[in-house]
Design a protein around this motif. Structure first.
Motif, PDB file in Angstrom:
ATOM      1  N   GLU A 159      -1.074 122.138  72.795  1.00 34.68           N
ATOM      2  CA  GLU A 159      -0.288 123.149  73.509  1.00 34.68           C
ATOM      3  C   GLU A 159       1.090 122.625  73.889  1.00 34.68           C
ATOM      4  O   GLU A 159       2.100 123.318  73.735  1.00 34.68           O
ATOM      5  CB  GLU A 159      -1.042 123.593  74.763  1.00 34.68           C
ATOM      6  N   GLN A 160       1.155 121.397  74.370  1.00 34.46           N
ATOM      7  CA  GLN A 160       2.447 120.868  74.804  1.00 34.46           C
ATOM      8  C   GLN A 160       3.343 120.531  73.618  1.00 34.46           C
ATOM      9  O   GLN A 160       4.571 120.644  73.723  1.00 34.46           O
ATOM     10  CB  GLN A 160       2.240 119.651  75.705  1.00 34.46           C
ATOM     11  N   LEU A 161       2.765 120.143  72.508  1.00 34.94           N
ATOM     12  CA  LEU A 161       3.580 119.946  71.301  1.00 34.94           C
ATOM     13  C   LEU A 161       4.138 121.282  70.812  1.00 34.94           C
ATOM     14  O   LEU A 161       5.292 121.366  70.362  1.00 34.94           O
ATOM     15  CB  LEU A 161       2.751 119.279  70.205  1.00 34.94           C
ATOM     16  N   ASP A 162       3.346 122.341  70.898  1.00 34.70           N
ATOM     17  CA  ASP A 162       3.849 123.671  70.540  1.00 34.70           C
ATOM     18  C   ASP A 162       5.001 124.087  71.440  1.00 34.70           C
ATOM     19  O   ASP A 162       6.018 124.636  70.980  1.00 34.70           O
ATOM     20  CB  ASP A 162       2.711 124.702  70.637  1.00 34.70           C
ATOM     21  N   VAL A 163       4.841 123.860  72.736  1.00 41.86           N
ATOM     22  CA  VAL A 163       5.900 124.195  73.684  1.00 41.86           C
ATOM     23  C   VAL A 163       7.164 123.404  73.362  1.00 41.86           C
ATOM     24  O   VAL A 163       8.280 123.934  73.388  1.00 41.86           O
ATOM     25  CB  VAL A 163       5.447 123.917  75.135  1.00 41.86           C
ATOM     26  N   CYS A 164       6.995 122.125  73.039  1.00 41.04           N
ATOM     27  CA  CYS A 164       8.140 121.289  72.694  1.00 41.04           C
ATOM     28  C   CYS A 164       8.844 121.798  71.433  1.00 41.04           C
ATOM     29  O   CYS A 164      10.081 121.834  71.378  1.00 41.04           O
ATOM     30  CB  CYS A 164       7.685 119.845  72.502  1.00 41.04           C
ATOM     31  N   ALA A 165       8.055 122.187  70.430  1.00 42.34           N
ATOM     32  CA  ALA A 165       8.645 122.708  69.194  1.00 42.34           C
ATOM     33  C   ALA A 165       9.495 123.945  69.471  1.00 42.34           C
ATOM     34  O   ALA A 165      10.625 124.076  68.983  1.00 42.34           O
ATOM     35  CB  ALA A 165       7.542 123.021  68.184  1.00 42.34           C
ATOM     36  N   VAL A 195       5.119 114.837  58.939  1.00 43.17           N
ATOM     37  CA  VAL A 195       5.950 113.697  58.531  1.00 43.17           C
ATOM     38  C   VAL A 195       6.966 114.120  57.484  1.00 43.17           C
ATOM     39  O   VAL A 195       8.133 113.700  57.516  1.00 43.17           O
ATOM     40  CB  VAL A 195       5.050 112.560  58.000  1.00 43.17           C
ATOM     41  N   SER A 196       6.558 114.964  56.537  1.00 43.23           N
ATOM     42  CA  SER A 196       7.473 115.447  55.497  1.00 43.23           C
ATOM     43  C   SER A 196       8.637 116.225  56.101  1.00 43.23           C
ATOM     44  O   SER A 196       9.801 116.027  55.730  1.00 43.23           O
ATOM     45  CB  SER A 196       6.706 116.315  54.497  1.00 43.23           C
ATOM     46  N   GLU A 197       8.341 117.121  57.045  1.00 39.61           N
ATOM     47  CA  GLU A 197       9.404 117.873  57.714  1.00 39.61           C
ATOM     48  C   GLU A 197      10.312 116.934  58.515  1.00 39.61           C
ATOM     49  O   GLU A 197      11.526 117.125  58.582  1.00 39.61           O
ATOM     50  CB  GLU A 197       8.790 118.925  58.653  1.00 39.61           C
ATOM     51  N   ALA A 198       9.709 115.917  59.125  1.00 37.83           N
ATOM     52  CA  ALA A 198      10.513 114.947  59.865  1.00 37.83           C
ATOM     53  C   ALA A 198      11.465 114.209  58.930  1.00 37.83           C
ATOM     54  O   ALA A 198      12.628 113.929  59.290  1.00 37.83           O
ATOM     55  CB  ALA A 198       9.598 113.952  60.578  1.00 37.83           C
ATOM     56  N   PRO A 236      14.266 121.563  60.311  1.00 33.53           N
ATOM     57  CA  PRO A 236      12.903 121.046  60.056  1.00 33.53           C
ATOM     58  C   PRO A 236      12.291 120.288  61.242  1.00 33.53           C
ATOM     59  O   PRO A 236      11.071 120.086  61.260  1.00 33.53           O
ATOM     60  CB  PRO A 236      13.105 120.099  58.863  1.00 33.53           C
ATOM     61  N   MET A 237      13.107 119.855  62.213  1.00 30.10           N
ATOM     62  CA  MET A 237      12.553 119.041  63.301  1.00 30.10           C
ATOM     63  C   MET A 237      11.541 119.811  64.152  1.00 30.10           C
ATOM     64  O   MET A 237      10.431 119.313  64.389  1.00 30.10           O
ATOM     65  CB  MET A 237      13.669 118.470  64.174  1.00 30.10           C
ATOM     66  N   PRO A 238      11.881 121.017  64.650  1.00 30.12           N
ATOM     67  CA  PRO A 238      10.855 121.766  65.391  1.00 30.12           C
ATOM     68  C   PRO A 238       9.620 122.056  64.550  1.00 30.12           C
ATOM     69  O   PRO A 238       8.493 122.055  65.072  1.00 30.12           O
ATOM     70  CB  PRO A 238      11.576 123.061  65.795  1.00 30.12           C
TER      71      PRO A 238
END
Length: 410
Positions: free
Chosen positions: A213-219, A344-347, A308-310
């Motif tokens: 959930e918090q990774l989604d919020v961060c994105a 990782v690919s998007e990063a 691509p970062m988010p």
């Protein structure tokens, strides 16, 4: 003209020139309260479901301990047997053998100290104070744990206060402690053993859901350059101690169940997988905390945020969700691994488009957290690192990684 005595916010609501200015704000606040109430109720129901098996075990153990002490051993008032049974089961799962030994040792120390001092000094208020103090100091000097200290002190109190009215209390108290602890272990191992994998699944869900959930919020915060939302995600992830502690305790309890319960021995290989996943999940939590903290800084410093970062952070969140689901279903976590490598690919794409200092740290943490999730899914660490490097692609350079945090994210 009559004075309007209504509260200020009610007067503003009916102003002719502005209409209902406060309505949306109040409605938003009420929605937030309702959302919190639902979350609280959900958490409480989850706790009830998690503790239901333990409650059944405690009830059965208390009833059996009473019957054995009363009917088989002839104790007319077997109070201490069910108390010892419940005390053993109430101990942290994974420590019940130790808890039973501590109960018996504590009772023995309390009986010894209580008897000696009663024989020398008699009974009374100051004698009680001296007995309790002596029992505590003796057990601490001997290196006893907190549980032994408490049992010794409690037994000493009972010996001093009940000896005048109850003869020959010492031996029944000792036997009751042995009976209660033993019955608790029998219930745990034979009569009502919990499904260790189900216990772990329930314990893992809050920790993994919180992380996802918090990774989604961060994105989403990165997409909108919303510093406040990213900061809230960081605050929430800092509160993960309880979830991680519950997961670690559940794994220890499952190990104990697998060890002492013949009915669960066939689950040993599956449990080993879970136990090995606990540490990399903990590392993923910590590295994600660093990721979110640097996302806050990146937004504050107005660094470039490639598109691509988010997406990379969102794929990481989806990998966590899939890992939880596939663990719960007993499936090989292939989809979780695929999502981690997509992150990782998007990063890698984001890195080639150009990022600032904090952005490079975020990219590095995506890689590190993805590697943690790969290891949690059962991939060897060296192989996980190789796959992460391969998926990063697109550039011969690698963002400088930050050291793995040794403390919860701050």
């Amino acid at each position: 003209m009559a004075r309007d005595r209504r509260l200020p916010f009610l007067r503003r609501v009916t102003r002719d020139e502005g209409g209902d200015l406060d309505g949306p704000r109040i409605a938003a606040a009420m929605d937030e309260l309702r959302s919190r109430s639902k979350a609280t109720l959900h958490d409480r129901l989850h706790r009830v479901r998690t503790a239901f098996g333990l409650a059944l075990q405690a009830g059965l153990a208390a009833g059996l301990a009473y019957l054995v002490a009363h009917r088989l051993l002839g104790n007319p008032q077997p109070v201490f047997a069910p108390i010892s049974a419940v005390g053993t089961l109430a101990a942290s799962v994974g420590q019940r053998f130790r808890r039973t030994v501590e109960l018996i040792v504590g009772v023995a120390v309390g009986v010894l100290v209580g008897d000696v001092l009663i024989y020398l000094l008699g009974t009374g208020a100051w004698q009680l104070a001296l007995v309790v103090t002596s029992a505590i100091l003796l057990t601490i000097f001997a290196g006893g744990s907190v549980a032994i200290v408490i049992q010794a002190a409690a037994t000493a109190v009972l010996i001093v206060t009940l000896t005048p009215s109850t003869e020959n209390l010492e031996f029944p108290r000792f036997v009751d402690a042995l009976v209660g602890g033993s019955i608790a272990l029998v219930v745990t191992a034979v009569l009502l053993p919990l499904n260790p994998l189900r216990v772990i699944n329930r314990a893992a869900r809050p920790a993994l859901d919180l992380l996802a959930e918090q990774l989604d919020v961060c994105a989403q915060a990165l997409r909108n350059r919303d510093r406040g939302a990213a900061q809230q995600a960081l605050f929430r992830l800092r509160e993960n101690k309880e979830e991680l502690a519950a997961l670690s305790e559940a794994i220890e309890g499952a190990k104990e169940t697998i060890t002492i319960s013949p009915a669960r021995w066939h689950r040993r290989s599956e449990l080993t997988h879970y136990a090995e996943a606990a540490e990399p999940i903990d590392r993923a939590m910590r590295n994600s905390g660093t990721l979110i903290r640097r996302s806050v800084t990146m937004i504050e410093d107005e660094e470039p945020i490639p598109e691509p970062m988010p997406d990379a952070v969102a794929h990481l969140a989806e990998s966590v969700r899939l890992l939880r689901h596939e663990f719960a279903m007993g499936e090989e976590p292939q989809r979780a691994r695929e999502q981690a490598l997509r992150a990782v690919s998007e990063a890698g794409r984001a890195y080639t488009q150009g990022v600032g200092f904090s952005g490079s740290v975020v990219i590095a943490q995506v890689r590190t957290a993805a590697s943690d999730l790969m290891v949690a899914s059962g991939v060897d660490q060296e192989e996980a690192n190789r796959l992460v490097r391969q998926s990063f692609g697109g550039t011969t350079q690698t963002p400088t990684p930050t050291p793995t945090p040794t403390a919860p994210p701050r």
